[in-house]
Design an enzyme around this catalytic site. Structure first.
Site, PDB file in Angstrom:
ATOM      1  N   GLU A 160       0.825  -1.212   0.000  1.00 40.85           N
ATOM      2  CA  GLU A 160       0.000   0.000   0.000  1.00 40.85           C
ATOM      3  C   GLU A 160       0.855   1.256   0.000  1.00 40.85           C
ATOM      4  OE1 GLU A 160      -2.792  -0.205   3.205  1.00 40.85           O
ATOM      5  OE2 GLU A 160      -3.838  -1.951   2.372  1.00 40.85           O
ATOM      6  N   HIS A 193     -10.229   1.565   0.465  1.00 37.21           N
ATOM      7  CA  HIS A 193     -10.600   0.649   1.545  1.00 37.21           C
ATOM      8  C   HIS A 193     -12.106   0.446   1.657  1.00 37.21           C
ATOM      9  CE1 HIS A 193      -6.426   1.287   2.750  1.00 37.21           C
ATOM     10  NE2 HIS A 193      -6.549   0.259   3.549  1.00 37.21           N
TER      11      HIS A 193
END
Length: 302
Positions: A160, A193
């Protein structure tokens, strides 16, 4: 032939040119690249057809493979869509936050700064004796043997931060000032997310609860994204947000229920440490992330 003083002056002037401003690329280019990268990252998690949930070892391993492919592809966006002028005067790894200058500072200082922020939760954990497990070799063997632990503490922070920080920030910083860029890229991170809402619905969670949890997670991940992007821009190192991300994943959100279950004096001490850690963090953030500490003359003007 140039003498030493002339050479030093020339190098300093070159560094100042880089430091003052980055060559610009169109806003549409940088934002589109970041959007595509975010879609590729999230999409890579769902390309596999599986009946298992996200924590099943098969699912986790497949996702490791797919996000690794995105990690390999992401630098090409930086290379092909960055300003040719910037690429000609700055080593490509440096754009991605991969450099040796100021490395140990980027490893130690931001991590210590984040530990300060979690001073209260760390104290509460110490009362529960959970800290002792960190000195147990079996704990670490078990952790590295757990694919869920590896996902949360290694693969997720590494992938990420590399995609959303090391590969998005260099592009956004060529279209916006550093403070603005710090507030833009976390939005991609937060939105990325939201896919957890669908995962919760598939597990039988009702729609309102899934949306509420998803909204909270979006806010939390976006706030963390601000901090992570700030660290990248200020230090010029991707290792800083990677380590901080791993630490925050390990600590999780403060357990307030656990806090109130402590004895009165421990509760008072913990609350004081919560406040002291937060105030100390606020005070030290601009000092501990001063770009000069990390020899960062690329991304942040001081």
């Amino acid at each position: 032939m140039k003498n030493l003083s002339e050479t030093v002056t020339e190098v300093t002037m070159q560094e100042n040119v880089v430091h003052e401003s980055l060559p610009q690329i169109p806003v549409a280019t940088s934002v589109t690249c970041c959007f595509v990268l975010a879609v590729l990252y999230v999409g890579s998690l769902y390309i596999w057809s599986t009946k298992h949930n996200r924590d099943h070892p098969t699912t986790v391993k497949r996702r490791f493979a797919s996000v690794s492919m995105v990690m390999l592809a992401a630098p090409f966006f930086v290379y092909f869509f960055s300003s040719p002028e910037l690429l000609s005067r700055v080593p490509f790894p440096k754009l991605l936050g991969l450099r040796l200058e100021g490395l140990w500072q980027a490893v130690v200082i931001p991590y210590a700064l984040t530990v300060l922020l979690f001073l209260g939760p760390i104290f509460v954990n110490m009362q529960n004796e959970s800290v002792r497990s960190y000195f147990d070799l079996d704990y670490w063997k078990g952790s590295f043997g757990s694919i869920i632990w590896v996902r949360n503490h290694v693969m997720a922070p590494l992938s990420e931060e590399f995609v959303f920080r090391a590969c998005m920030m260099p592009l956004i910083l060529q279209s916006f000032s550093p403070p603005v860029a710090v507030f833009i890229t976390p939005l991609f991170f937060g939105v990325a997310h939201l896919h957890h809402i669908a995962e919760r619905l598939s597990l039988g969670v009702n729609l309102s609860s899934a949306l509420l949890i998803g909204l909270f997670q979006f806010i939390y991940t976006t706030l963390f994204g601000f901090y992570s992007a700030f660290l990248f821009a200020r230090t010029g190192h991707v290792v800083a947000p990677i380590l901080v991300h791993a630490f925050c994943n390990h600590m999780g959100l403060p357990d307030l229920q656990d806090l109130w279950q402590q004895d009165l004096w421990r509760r008072v001490v913990a609350i004081v440490l919560y406040l002291a850690g937060f105030v100390g963090w606020i005070f030290l953030v601009p000092l501990a992330t001063d770009p000069s500490i990390y020899d960062n003359t690329l991304y942040w003007n001081t």
